[in-house]
Design a protein around this motif. Structure first.
Motif, PDB file in Angstrom:
ATOM      1  N   THR A  65      -8.901   6.039  -0.376  1.00  0.00           N
ATOM      2  CA  THR A  65      -9.063   4.048  -0.924  1.00  0.00           C
ATOM      3  C   THR A  65      -9.738   3.948  -2.173  1.00  0.00           C
ATOM      4  N   LYS A  66     -10.725   4.507  -2.731  1.00  0.00           N
ATOM      5  CA  LYS A  66     -11.312   4.044  -3.222  1.00  0.00           C
ATOM      6  C   LYS A  66     -10.617   3.647  -4.391  1.00  0.00           C
ATOM      7  N   ARG A  67      -9.223   4.858  -4.866  1.00  0.00           N
ATOM      8  CA  ARG A  67      -7.723   4.818  -5.823  1.00  0.00           C
ATOM      9  C   ARG A  67      -7.116   4.129  -5.425  1.00  0.00           C
ATOM     10  N   LEU A  68      -7.377   3.521  -3.936  1.00  0.00           N
ATOM     11  CA  LEU A  68      -6.330   2.980  -4.050  1.00  0.00           C
ATOM     12  C   LEU A  68      -6.738   1.421  -3.998  1.00  0.00           C
ATOM     13  N   GLN A  69      -7.558   0.982  -3.597  1.00  0.00           N
ATOM     14  CA  GLN A  69      -8.538  -0.390  -3.889  1.00  0.00           C
ATOM     15  C   GLN A  69      -8.136  -0.581  -4.854  1.00  0.00           C
ATOM     16  N   GLU A  70      -8.007   0.207  -6.370  1.00  0.00           N
ATOM     17  CA  GLU A  70      -8.615   0.082  -8.110  1.00  0.00           C
ATOM     18  C   GLU A  70      -7.580  -0.700  -8.177  1.00  0.00           C
TER      19      GLU A  70
ATOM     20  N   VAL B 105       0.807  -0.733   0.096  1.00  0.00           N
ATOM     21  CA  VAL B 105      -0.040   0.296  -0.019  1.00  0.00           C
ATOM     22  C   VAL B 105       0.875   1.432  -0.172  1.00  0.00           C
ATOM     23  N   LEU B 106       2.206   1.429   0.545  1.00  0.00           N
ATOM     24  CA  LEU B 106       2.665   2.302   0.950  1.00  0.00           C
ATOM     25  C   LEU B 106       3.741   2.566  -0.346  1.00  0.00           C
ATOM     26  N   GLN B 107       4.204   1.540  -1.117  1.00  0.00           N
ATOM     27  CA  GLN B 107       4.518   2.234  -2.721  1.00  0.00           C
ATOM     28  C   GLN B 107       3.116   2.110  -3.554  1.00  0.00           C
ATOM     29  N   LEU B 108       1.700   1.908  -3.371  1.00  0.00           N
ATOM     30  CA  LEU B 108       1.336   1.833  -4.118  1.00  0.00           C
ATOM     31  C   LEU B 108       0.407   3.793  -4.256  1.00  0.00           C
ATOM     32  N   LEU B 109       0.127   3.594  -2.868  1.00  0.00           N
ATOM     33  CA  LEU B 109      -0.169   5.103  -2.777  1.00  0.00           C
ATOM     34  C   LEU B 109       1.384   6.214  -3.228  1.00  0.00           C
ATOM     35  N   ALA B 110       2.462   5.608  -2.898  1.00  0.00           N
ATOM     36  CA  ALA B 110       3.464   7.035  -3.685  1.00  0.00           C
ATOM     37  C   ALA B 110       3.126   6.495  -4.916  1.00  0.00           C
ATOM     38  N   GLU B 111       3.168   5.809  -5.860  1.00  0.00           N
ATOM     39  CA  GLU B 111       2.422   5.720  -7.411  1.00  0.00           C
ATOM     40  C   GLU B 111       2.038   6.544  -7.405  1.00  0.00           C
TER      41      GLU B 111
ATOM     42  N   GLY C 159       1.142   9.146  -6.219  1.00  0.00           N
ATOM     43  CA  GLY C 159       1.356   9.944  -6.338  1.00  0.00           C
ATOM     44  C   GLY C 159       1.113  11.130  -4.505  1.00  0.00           C
ATOM     45  N   THR C 160       0.488  10.128  -3.910  1.00  0.00           N
ATOM     46  CA  THR C 160      -0.505  10.218  -2.941  1.00  0.00           C
ATOM     47  C   THR C 160       0.550   9.659  -0.860  1.00  0.00           C
ATOM     48  N   PRO C 161       1.885   9.960  -1.297  1.00  0.00           N
ATOM     49  CA  PRO C 161       3.131   9.043  -0.464  1.00  0.00           C
ATOM     50  C   PRO C 161       2.382   9.930   0.800  1.00  0.00           C
ATOM     51  N   ALA C 162       2.903   8.153   1.545  1.00  0.00           N
ATOM     52  CA  ALA C 162       2.117   7.891   3.290  1.00  0.00           C
ATOM     53  C   ALA C 162       2.979   8.459   3.440  1.00  0.00           C
ATOM     54  N   ILE C 163       2.623   9.330   5.058  1.00  0.00           N
ATOM     55  CA  ILE C 163       3.624   9.851   6.452  1.00  0.00           C
ATOM     56  C   ILE C 163       3.606   8.931   7.181  1.00  0.00           C
ATOM     57  N   GLU C 164       4.771   7.923   7.808  1.00  0.00           N
ATOM     58  CA  GLU C 164       4.698   6.799   8.678  1.00  0.00           C
ATOM     59  C   GLU C 164       4.927   7.349  10.191  1.00  0.00           C
ATOM     60  N   ARG C 165       3.900   8.055  11.103  1.00  0.00           N
ATOM     61  CA  ARG C 165       4.493   7.767  12.665  1.00  0.00           C
ATOM     62  C   ARG C 165       3.985   7.799  12.936  1.00  0.00           C
ATOM     63  N   ASP C 166       3.840   8.688  15.085  1.00  0.00           N
ATOM     64  CA  ASP C 166       2.549   8.049  15.468  1.00  0.00           C
ATOM     65  C   ASP C 166       1.406   8.726  15.452  1.00  0.00           C
ATOM     66  N   VAL C 167       0.284   8.185  15.856  1.00  0.00           N
ATOM     67  CA  VAL C 167      -0.525   8.832  15.594  1.00  0.00           C
ATOM     68  C   VAL C 167      -1.505   8.864  16.440  1.00  0.00           C
ATOM     69  N   ASP C 168      -1.814  10.010  17.479  1.00  0.00           N
ATOM     70  CA  ASP C 168      -2.775  10.155  18.726  1.00  0.00           C
ATOM     71  C   ASP C 168      -4.359   9.518  18.196  1.00  0.00           C
ATOM     72  N   ARG C 169      -4.796   8.613  19.176  1.00  0.00           N
ATOM     73  CA  ARG C 169      -5.900   8.741  19.420  1.00  0.00           C
ATOM     74  C   ARG C 169      -7.320   9.572  19.068  1.00  0.00           C
ATOM     75  N   SER C 170      -7.751  11.109  19.615  1.00  0.00           N
ATOM     76  CA  SER C 170      -7.586  11.623  18.966  1.00  0.00           C
ATOM     77  C   SER C 170      -8.021  12.262  17.179  1.00  0.00           C
TER      78      SER C 170
END
Length: 313
Positions: free
Chosen positions: A278-283, A222-228, A230-241
């Motif tokens: 999400t829809k674009r990624l699924q496809e 998924v990380l590679q496909l998102l980058a391809e 044009g929407t690369p993901a950020i990997e980091r801490d995520v708060d509950r809120s």
């Protein structure tokens, strides 16, 4: 859905009804086993099935066996060969399948045993569900994700997954489809058996691998496909809120593929429907997995070889 005809157990293909392990085994008593789940995707045009990222799954299975100090290590080559035999023996065609490969301690004794080691491979048809489009509801679980210095989630040990079962059973009892874990620091970790992403202002974000998550092959994909895309993901801490402020959210994993999360703690995520990213990624994901897209052919292992045979004619 009809049960499969055959599975692989220890050293041979056997009828499904004979796939048994003794109750005195360490695998039964302590969950002393490791596994890989992977999918086979049917391509109707090619009249072939493609195993998705088989090599990567086999490499991780090897790591898990070594980490668990098993006396015998089943090699990627051997497990791959037997997986293909199981699928061909069952004659699966026309539908996607889910494959479970388990290396387990079949001997008795206490918790310190490291052998003898057995191998089981099952494959079953698993069609896609409507929740791929409609999405699922999730509860932030009261159960904490196991920390790495207790039971490392990098290792696909069956015993680890009791943590996920507790969260799932609680979520189901409370009216949710599944759960989201927080880790010992109170940061978002993952689902009971899948990784988690959110999207804010078009930006995909996912907890880093230091947040007690599985080093997921699907997540890497998924990380590679998102980058391809044009929407690369950020990997980091995520708060509950922060997850409550997301415009979109989705789970990813072999079993879950790319499944939208449309409600968390009874609050809609964004519009409460499948989001644009999400829809674009699924496809993209489904096209790559099934071979409808020509890209990343190295991720697909043909089961029957029909496409290659047709090309050679």
């Amino acid at each position: 859905m009809a049960e499969p005809r055959y599975l692989f157990l220890d050293d041979s293909i056997v009828p499904w009804s004979e796939g048994t392990v003794h109750v005195s085994s360490a695998a039964f008593k302590f969950g002393s086993s490791v596994f890989e789940g992977l999918r086979g995707y049917w391509n109707d045009s090619d009249q072939d099935m493609y195993l998705f990222r088989m090599d990567e799954h086999m490499d991780r299975l090897t790591f898990s066996q070594r980490f668990m100090r098993f006396d015998e290590i089943y090699t990627p080559e051997f497990v791959t060969e037997k997986t293909l035999e199981v699928i061909r023996a069952n004659g699966f065609k026309g539908e996607n399948v889910h494959i479970m490969t388990t290396a387990y301690l079949k001997g008795g004794g206490g918790q310190g045993v490291t052998g003898p080691v057995g191998l089981a491979i099952t494959a079953q048809e698993r069609p896609r569900t409507a929740k791929i489009t409609s999405g699922v509801s999730a509860q932030v679980s009261s159960w904490m994700r196991i920390p790495d210095n207790a039971m490392p989630m990098r290792v696909k040990c069956n015993a680890n997954y009791h943590n996920g079962r507790l969260a799932t059973v609680q979520a189901n009892a409370d009216g949710y489809d599944t759960a989201i874990f927080l880790n010992s620091r109170g940061k978002v970790s993952e689902g009971p058996g899948m990784c988690f992403f959110i999207v804010r202002d078009g930006q995909p974000i996912t907890p880093s691998t230091s947040n007690d998550i599985l080093e997921s092959i699907t997540r890497t994909t998924v990380l590679q496909l998102l980058a391809e895309m044009g929407t690369p993901a950020i990997e980091r801490d995520v708060d509950r809120s922060e997850i409550m402020a997301a415009d979109e959210a989705f789970f990813c994993g072999t079993a879950w593929e790319v499944t939208p999360v449309t409600m968390i703690d009874r609050m809609p995520v964004g519009t409460g429907a499948l989001g644009t990213v999400t829809k674009r990624l699924q496809e993209s994901y489904f096209d790559v997995c099934s071979g409808l897209s020509g890209s990343h052919a190295e991720w697909r292992m043909p089961v029957y070889g029909n496409a290659a045979a047709k090309a050679a004619e």
